[in-house]
Design a protein around this motif. Structure first.
Motif, PDB file in Angstrom:
ATOM      1  N   TRP A   1      -7.647  38.462  -2.208  1.00 29.32           N
ATOM      2  CA  TRP A   1      -6.707  37.342  -2.042  1.00 29.32           C
ATOM      3  C   TRP A   1      -6.900  36.275  -3.122  1.00 29.32           C
ATOM      4  CZ3 TRP A   1      -2.802  38.705   0.598  1.00 29.32           C
ATOM      5  CH2 TRP A   1      -2.943  39.581   1.653  1.00 29.32           C
ATOM      6  N   LEU A   2      -7.918  36.459  -3.956  1.00 29.74           N
ATOM      7  CA  LEU A   2      -8.070  35.625  -5.144  1.00 29.74           C
ATOM      8  C   LEU A   2      -7.492  36.329  -6.368  1.00 29.74           C
ATOM      9  CD1 LEU A   2     -11.763  34.436  -4.637  1.00 29.74           C
ATOM     10  CD2 LEU A   2      -9.701  33.075  -4.274  1.00 29.74           C
ATOM     11  N   VAL A   3      -7.745  37.627  -6.478  1.00 23.01           N
ATOM     12  CA  VAL A   3      -7.349  38.385  -7.671  1.00 23.01           C
ATOM     13  C   VAL A   3      -5.838  38.593  -7.735  1.00 23.01           C
ATOM     14  CG1 VAL A   3      -7.550  40.614  -8.854  1.00 23.01           C
ATOM     15  CG2 VAL A   3      -9.581  39.542  -7.848  1.00 23.01           C
ATOM     16  N   PHE A   4      -5.249  39.172  -6.709  1.00 22.57           N
ATOM     17  CA  PHE A   4      -3.823  39.523  -6.771  1.00 22.57           C
ATOM     18  C   PHE A   4      -2.899  38.315  -6.914  1.00 22.57           C
ATOM     19  CE2 PHE A   4      -5.567  43.448  -4.764  1.00 22.57           C
ATOM     20  CZ  PHE A   4      -5.308  44.288  -5.839  1.00 22.57           C
ATOM     21  N   PRO A   5      -3.109  37.235  -6.149  1.00 25.07           N
ATOM     22  CA  PRO A   5      -2.256  36.064  -6.382  1.00 25.07           C
ATOM     23  C   PRO A   5      -2.454  35.472  -7.781  1.00 25.07           C
ATOM     24  CG  PRO A   5      -3.292  35.908  -4.240  1.00 25.07           C
ATOM     25  CD  PRO A   5      -3.927  37.065  -4.941  1.00 25.07           C
ATOM     26  N   SER A   6      -3.680  35.536  -8.310  1.00 25.87           N
ATOM     27  CA  SER A   6      -3.916  35.025  -9.664  1.00 25.87           C
ATOM     28  C   SER A   6      -3.115  35.807 -10.695  1.00 25.87           C
ATOM     29  CB  SER A   6      -5.408  35.083 -10.015  1.00 25.87           C
ATOM     30  OG  SER A   6      -6.147  34.210  -9.189  1.00 25.87           O
ATOM     31  N   VAL A   7      -3.066  37.125 -10.522  1.00 30.98           N
ATOM     32  CA  VAL A   7      -2.265  37.957 -11.423  1.00 30.98           C
ATOM     33  C   VAL A   7      -0.786  37.594 -11.289  1.00 30.98           C
ATOM     34  CG1 VAL A   7      -1.514  40.333 -11.896  1.00 30.98           C
ATOM     35  CG2 VAL A   7      -3.932  39.842 -11.507  1.00 30.98           C
ATOM     36  N   MET A   8      -0.336  37.405 -10.052  1.00 28.19           N
ATOM     37  CA  MET A   8       1.066  37.023  -9.839  1.00 28.19           C
ATOM     38  C   MET A   8       1.368  35.669 -10.469  1.00 28.19           C
ATOM     39  SD  MET A   8       2.084  38.121  -5.967  1.00 28.19           S
ATOM     40  CE  MET A   8       3.741  37.486  -6.190  1.00 28.19           C
ATOM     41  N   ILE A   9       0.471  34.713 -10.303  1.00 28.19           N
ATOM     42  CA  ILE A   9       0.677  33.380 -10.870  1.00 28.19           C
ATOM     43  C   ILE A   9       0.778  33.468 -12.386  1.00 28.19           C
ATOM     44  CG2 ILE A   9      -0.432  31.129 -11.273  1.00 28.19           C
ATOM     45  CD1 ILE A   9      -1.571  31.451  -8.350  1.00 28.19           C
ATOM     46  N   TYR A  10      -0.106  34.232 -12.998  1.00 26.37           N
ATOM     47  CA  TYR A  10      -0.070  34.381 -14.453  1.00 26.37           C
ATOM     48  C   TYR A  10       1.240  35.039 -14.899  1.00 26.37           C
ATOM     49  CZ  TYR A  10      -1.106  35.817 -19.169  1.00 26.37           C
ATOM     50  OH  TYR A  10      -1.032  36.009 -20.526  1.00 26.37           O
ATOM     51  N   THR A  11       1.591  36.124 -14.251  1.00 31.67           N
ATOM     52  CA  THR A  11       2.786  36.880 -14.639  1.00 31.67           C
ATOM     53  C   THR A  11       4.064  36.080 -14.394  1.00 31.67           C
ATOM     54  OG1 THR A  11       1.651  38.945 -14.115  1.00 31.67           O
ATOM     55  CG2 THR A  11       4.042  39.043 -14.280  1.00 31.67           C
ATOM     56  N   LEU A  12       4.230  35.590 -13.174  1.00 28.30           N
ATOM     57  CA  LEU A  12       5.439  34.844 -12.847  1.00 28.30           C
ATOM     58  C   LEU A  12       5.477  33.506 -13.582  1.00 28.30           C
ATOM     59  CD1 LEU A  12       5.694  35.583  -9.013  1.00 28.30           C
ATOM     60  CD2 LEU A  12       6.799  36.793 -10.907  1.00 28.30           C
ATOM     61  N   GLY A  13       4.317  32.877 -13.748  1.00 28.11           N
ATOM     62  CA  GLY A  13       4.258  31.628 -14.499  1.00 28.11           C
ATOM     63  C   GLY A  13       4.670  31.818 -15.944  1.00 28.11           C
ATOM     64  N   SER A  14       4.262  32.943 -16.537  1.00 32.28           N
ATOM     65  CA  SER A  14       4.677  33.256 -17.909  1.00 32.28           C
ATOM     66  C   SER A  14       6.189  33.412 -17.996  1.00 32.28           C
ATOM     67  CB  SER A  14       3.997  34.539 -18.395  1.00 32.28           C
ATOM     68  OG  SER A  14       2.604  34.352 -18.471  1.00 32.28           O
ATOM     69  N   GLU A  15       6.778  34.052 -16.993  1.00 26.65           N
ATOM     70  CA  GLU A  15       8.235  34.208 -16.968  1.00 26.65           C
ATOM     71  C   GLU A  15       8.934  32.861 -16.827  1.00 26.65           C
ATOM     72  OE1 GLU A  15       9.772  37.204 -14.316  1.00 26.65           O
ATOM     73  OE2 GLU A  15       8.046  38.508 -14.699  1.00 26.65           O
ATOM     74  N   ILE A  16       8.365  31.986 -16.006  1.00 28.23           N
ATOM     75  CA  ILE A  16       8.948  30.647 -15.839  1.00 28.23           C
ATOM     76  C   ILE A  16       8.880  29.885 -17.158  1.00 28.23           C
ATOM     77  CG2 ILE A  16       8.627  28.398 -14.723  1.00 28.23           C
ATOM     78  CD1 ILE A  16       7.748  30.004 -12.191  1.00 28.23           C
ATOM     79  N   ILE A  17       7.729  29.926 -17.811  1.00 34.94           N
ATOM     80  CA  ILE A  17       7.576  29.226 -19.095  1.00 34.94           C
ATOM     81  C   ILE A  17       8.533  29.789 -20.131  1.00 34.94           C
ATOM     82  CG2 ILE A  17       5.995  28.860 -21.034  1.00 34.94           C
ATOM     83  CD1 ILE A  17       3.761  28.626 -18.871  1.00 34.94           C
ATOM     84  N   ASP A  18       8.645  31.112 -20.197  1.00 33.75           N
ATOM     85  CA  ASP A  18       9.586  31.728 -21.144  1.00 33.75           C
ATOM     86  C   ASP A  18      11.010  31.268 -20.857  1.00 33.75           C
ATOM     87  OD1 ASP A  18       7.501  33.033 -22.372  1.00 33.75           O
ATOM     88  OD2 ASP A  18       7.919  34.985 -21.435  1.00 33.75           O
ATOM     89  N   GLY A  19      11.376  31.200 -19.598  1.00 39.76           N
ATOM     90  CA  GLY A  19      12.719  30.764 -19.239  1.00 39.76           C
ATOM     91  C   GLY A  19      12.974  29.311 -19.587  1.00 39.76           C
ATOM     92  N   LEU A  20      11.961  28.483 -19.396  1.00 40.14           N
ATOM     93  CA  LEU A  20      12.118  27.070 -19.728  1.00 40.14           C
ATOM     94  C   LEU A  20      12.139  26.833 -21.238  1.00 40.14           C
ATOM     95  CD1 LEU A  20       9.744  25.471 -17.074  1.00 40.14           C
ATOM     96  CD2 LEU A  20      12.237  25.318 -17.144  1.00 40.14           C
ATOM     97  N   ALA A  21      11.333  27.599 -21.957  1.00 39.81           N
ATOM     98  CA  ALA A  21      11.264  27.432 -23.406  1.00 39.81           C
ATOM     99  C   ALA A  21      12.513  27.976 -24.078  1.00 39.81           C
ATOM    100  CB  ALA A  21      10.018  28.126 -23.960  1.00 39.81           C
ATOM    101  N   GLY A  22      13.109  29.006 -23.470  1.00 43.57           N
ATOM    102  CA  GLY A  22      14.347  29.593 -23.994  1.00 43.57           C
ATOM    103  C   GLY A  22      14.239  29.983 -25.453  1.00 43.57           C
ATOM    104  N   PRO A  23      15.286  29.739 -26.208  1.00 38.74           N
ATOM    105  CA  PRO A  23      15.314  30.169 -27.599  1.00 38.74           C
ATOM    106  C   PRO A  23      14.338  29.404 -28.496  1.00 38.74           C
ATOM    107  CG  PRO A  23      17.285  28.903 -27.088  1.00 38.74           C
ATOM    108  CD  PRO A  23      16.532  29.117 -25.803  1.00 38.74           C
TER     109      PRO A  23
END
Length: 155
Positions: free
Chosen positions: A122-144
């Motif tokens: 419950w520490l490892v899997f959510p951390s992976v999700m946070i990293y992965t989904l957080g990266s997608e959020i940052i990419d979406g916010l940064a856009g072009p």
């Protein structure tokens, strides 16, 4: 709890866990420790959020998760993972600051096998999700802006 109407067969493995971790056993029940019930309420909310995330990823409702709908689903999944990780860290810190009141009675082997490994997930899997989904959020916010065109001079 053991002996309860819903104990067997679905919840029978939790009899062992209640002996490993007193937060889930008779000790907490008899002391009217509210942590377990409060955590259960948070678990229910997290479960709903994860179901919304899965439903959205699988295209529930109206096609692929693109645009605002996709961003909303992404944010819900990210938020659920942050909740899971935060709650688990709180759970571990609660043990540390209570002098391992609920798990300190276990042998080192039992503690690692029956508490650290299962709860570590419950520490490892959510951390992976946070990293992965957080990266997608940052990419979406940064856009072009993530790609810099070096051929353009700014004067």
């Amino acid at each position: 709890m053991p002996g309860g109407a819903l104990h067997y067969p679905l919840w029978a493995p939790y009899e062992l866990y209640g002996r490993v971790d007193y937060v889930y056993g008779w000790k907490a029940w008899n002391e009217r420790n509210g942590f377990t019930a409060a955590q259960g309420m948070m678990n229910a909310l997290e479960t709903v959020m994860y179901l919304v995330y899965v439903w959205g990823v699988l295209g529930g409702g109206n096609g692929k998760g693109e645009g605002r709908r996709g961003a909303t689903v992404l944010l819900v999944g990210f938020s659920a993972a942050v909740m899971t990780l935060s709650k688990t860290v709180l759970y571990w810190l609660n043990e540390y600051y209570s002098g391992f009141d609920n798990i300190g009675h276990n042998s080192t082997f039992d503690l690692i096998l029956l508490w650290v490994i299962p709860n570590g997930a419950w520490l490892v899997f959510p951390s992976v999700m946070i990293y992965t989904l957080g990266s997608e959020i940052i990419d979406g916010l940064a856009g072009p802006l993530t790609t810099v065109d070096r051929s353009t001079k700014v004067e």
